[in-house]
Design an enzyme around this catalytic site. Structure first.
Site, PDB file in Angstrom:
ATOM      1  N   ARG A  25       0.831  -1.073  -0.002  1.00  0.00           N
ATOM      2  CA  ARG A  25       0.088  -0.018   0.131  1.00  0.00           C
ATOM      3  C   ARG A  25       0.857   1.214  -0.092  1.00  0.00           C
ATOM      4  O   ARG A  25       1.717   1.476   0.908  1.00  0.00           O
ATOM      5  CB  ARG A  25      -0.993   0.015   1.224  1.00  0.00           C
ATOM      6  CG  ARG A  25      -2.118   0.194   1.218  1.00  0.00           C
ATOM      7  CD  ARG A  25      -3.084  -0.092   2.121  1.00  0.00           C
ATOM      8  NE  ARG A  25      -2.499   0.406   3.607  1.00  0.00           N
ATOM      9  CZ  ARG A  25      -3.349   0.876   4.654  1.00  0.00           C
ATOM     10  NH1 ARG A  25      -4.691   0.882   4.345  1.00  0.00           N
ATOM     11  NH2 ARG A  25      -2.809   1.255   5.689  1.00  0.00           N
ATOM     12  N   THR A  75      -0.969   7.539  -0.569  1.00  0.00           N
ATOM     13  CA  THR A  75      -2.421   7.370  -1.444  1.00  0.00           C
ATOM     14  C   THR A  75      -3.226   6.367  -0.973  1.00  0.00           C
ATOM     15  O   THR A  75      -4.390   6.276  -1.108  1.00  0.00           O
ATOM     16  CB  THR A  75      -2.211   7.145  -2.996  1.00  0.00           C
ATOM     17  OG1 THR A  75      -1.405   5.742  -3.022  1.00  0.00           O
ATOM     18  CG2 THR A  75      -1.107   8.336  -3.665  1.00  0.00           C
ATOM     19  N   ASP A  94       0.504  -2.771  12.417  1.00  0.00           N
ATOM     20  CA  ASP A  94       0.963  -3.210  10.976  1.00  0.00           C
ATOM     21  C   ASP A  94       1.255  -4.889  11.176  1.00  0.00           C
ATOM     22  O   ASP A  94       2.072  -5.282  11.418  1.00  0.00           O
ATOM     23  CB  ASP A  94       2.109  -2.260  10.589  1.00  0.00           C
ATOM     24  CG  ASP A  94       2.695  -2.630   9.236  1.00  0.00           C
ATOM     25  OD1 ASP A  94       2.615  -1.648   8.460  1.00  0.00           O
ATOM     26  OD2 ASP A  94       2.724  -3.887   8.867  1.00  0.00           O
ATOM     27  N   ASP A 106       4.882  -5.814   9.788  1.00  0.00           N
ATOM     28  CA  ASP A 106       5.950  -5.667  10.717  1.00  0.00           C
ATOM     29  C   ASP A 106       6.013  -6.532  11.893  1.00  0.00           C
ATOM     30  O   ASP A 106       6.945  -6.688  12.520  1.00  0.00           O
ATOM     31  CB  ASP A 106       5.729  -4.011  11.093  1.00  0.00           C
ATOM     32  CG  ASP A 106       6.264  -3.162  10.113  1.00  0.00           C
ATOM     33  OD1 ASP A 106       6.956  -3.570   9.259  1.00  0.00           O
ATOM     34  OD2 ASP A 106       5.860  -1.970  10.094  1.00  0.00           O
TER      35      ASP A 106
HETATM   36  C1  PRP Z   1      -1.283  -4.535   4.518  1.00  0.00           C
HETATM   37  C2  PRP Z   1      -2.140  -5.738   4.618  1.00  0.00           C
HETATM   38  C3  PRP Z   1      -2.884  -5.674   3.398  1.00  0.00           C
HETATM   39  C4  PRP Z   1      -2.959  -4.338   3.040  1.00  0.00           C
HETATM   40  C5  PRP Z   1      -4.395  -3.992   3.554  1.00  0.00           C
HETATM   41  O1  PRP Z   1      -0.200  -4.796   3.553  1.00  0.00           O
HETATM   42  O2  PRP Z   1      -1.328  -6.940   4.908  1.00  0.00           O
HETATM   43  O3  PRP Z   1      -2.282  -6.495   2.107  1.00  0.00           O
HETATM   44  O4  PRP Z   1      -2.197  -3.472   3.915  1.00  0.00           O
HETATM   45  O5  PRP Z   1      -4.703  -2.592   3.375  1.00  0.00           O
HETATM   46  P1  PRP Z   1      -5.893  -1.934   2.326  1.00  0.00           P
HETATM   47  O6  PRP Z   1      -6.985  -2.957   2.390  1.00  0.00           O
HETATM   48  O7  PRP Z   1      -6.228  -0.619   2.427  1.00  0.00           O
HETATM   49  O8  PRP Z   1      -5.291  -2.326   0.927  1.00  0.00           O
HETATM   50  P2  PRP Z   1       1.060  -3.681   3.391  1.00  0.00           P
HETATM   51  O9  PRP Z   1       0.487  -2.943   2.183  1.00  0.00           O
HETATM   52  O10 PRP Z   1       1.348  -2.989   4.639  1.00  0.00           O
HETATM   53  O11 PRP Z   1       2.324  -4.494   2.991  1.00  0.00           O
HETATM   54  P3  PRP Z   1       3.247  -5.617   3.655  1.00  0.00           P
HETATM   55  O12 PRP Z   1       2.239  -6.817   4.024  1.00  0.00           O
HETATM   56  O13 PRP Z   1       4.161  -5.890   2.821  1.00  0.00           O
HETATM   57  O14 PRP Z   1       3.557  -4.865   5.143  1.00  0.00           O
HETATM   58  N1  URA Z   2      -2.397  -2.860   6.963  1.00  0.00           N
HETATM   59  C1  URA Z   2      -1.957  -3.128   8.508  1.00  0.00           C
HETATM   60  O1  URA Z   2      -0.836  -3.945   8.265  1.00  0.00           O
HETATM   61  N2  URA Z   2      -2.897  -2.995   9.469  1.00  0.00           N
HETATM   62  C2  URA Z   2      -3.815  -2.091   9.197  1.00  0.00           C
HETATM   63  O2  URA Z   2      -4.230  -1.790  10.197  1.00  0.00           O
HETATM   64  C3  URA Z   2      -4.100  -1.686   7.813  1.00  0.00           C
HETATM   65  C4  URA Z   2      -3.282  -2.162   6.896  1.00  0.00           C
END
Ligand code: PRP
Ligand code: URA
Length: 209
Positions: free
Chosen positions: A104, A108, A200, A203
């Site tokens: 994400r 944005t 997160d 993380d």
């Molecule tokens: C997180 C989560 C989803 C997304 C959800 O991933 O694991 O994939 O955000 O958010 P959305 O519904 O608003 O799209 P992130 O983008 O943080 O990536 P990561 O898993 O690599 O940390």
């Molecule tokens: N992605 C995450 O990992 N946590 C949230 O709360 C939203 C998006």
């Protein structure tokens, strides 16, 4: 419109509390996500098709049942979806695993695609897309759209914690997709994080913050 299956099993809800807890460290967080994913997979596979077969026990021949044909594909959305895969394939060990890489954009909140590798025989499989978090729904919708291009038999979405905004987005954009969710939380905050959520997920799984 796709159905919502919100988990009610006490073991899932108990473990989810410790997943949310900010004092849960990376090791326990990973283990709990794996355990909850396994329990949710049990719910999400209730409608798998069976066929009759015959089996010979040490005592007698008998009629029994096995899963029909090609079975499942699991597609984690990278990174955080990876944490759910081991638990699921413990109970469906012959499932094939695809990967979709999306992150994400922090400004944005729109998904940015960087990887896609799906099972070659995807058209013969039911796909379960897995991600711990459904926030705006942008990542899940982008992943489902990508998978739909390859004509799977069907697609389900398995999520640990969802915001109502994300559920509404998937229902609007992907009306054929049922959602299996351990908990539906209150809202998104100004940074697009789920409240109360768990922070997160990537993380916390991988110790990157
Ligand atoms: C997180 C989560 C989803 C997304 C959800 O991933 O694991 O994939 O955000 O958010 P959305 O519904 O608003 O799209 P992130 O983008 O943080 O990536 P990561 O898993 O690599 O940390
Ligand atoms: N992605 C995450 O990992 N946590 C949230 O709360 C939203 C998006």
């Amino acid at each position: 419109m796709g159905k919502i299956f919100e988990m009610t099993h006490p073991l899932i809800l108990h473990k989810l509390t410790y997943i949310r807890d900010e004092n849960t460290g990376n090791k326990n967080f990973r283990e709990l996500v794996e355990e909850v994913s396994m329990l949710m997979a049990y719910e999400a596979t209730r409608d798998l098709e069976l066929i009759e077969c015959e089996v010979k026990t040490p005592v007698a021949k008998t009629k029994s049942k096995v899963l029909a044909g090609k079975k499942l594909g699991i597609v984690p959305i990278l990174r955080a979806g990876l944490g759910m895969v081991e638990g699921i394939i413990k109970i469906v060990p012959h499932a094939k695993v695809g990967h979709i890489g999306l992150y994400r954009d922090p400004e944005t909140l729109k998904p940015v695609s960087y990887y896609c590798k799906l099972p070659i025989d995807i058209s013969e499989r039911e796909i379960i897309v897995v991600d711990p978090m459904l926030a705006t729904g942008g990542s899940a919708v982008a992943a489902i759209r990508k998978i739909e291009e390859h004509n799977p038999k069907g697609i389900k979405l398995m999520i640990l914690i969802a915001a109502p905004e994300g559920i509404a987005e998937v229902q609007k954009e992907c009306p054929d997709v049922d959602i299996y969710v351990a908990a539906i939380d209150e809202k998104l905050n100004d940074h697009g994080y789920i409240v109360p959520g768990l922070g997160d997920a990537g993380d916390r799984l991988f110790g990157t913050k």
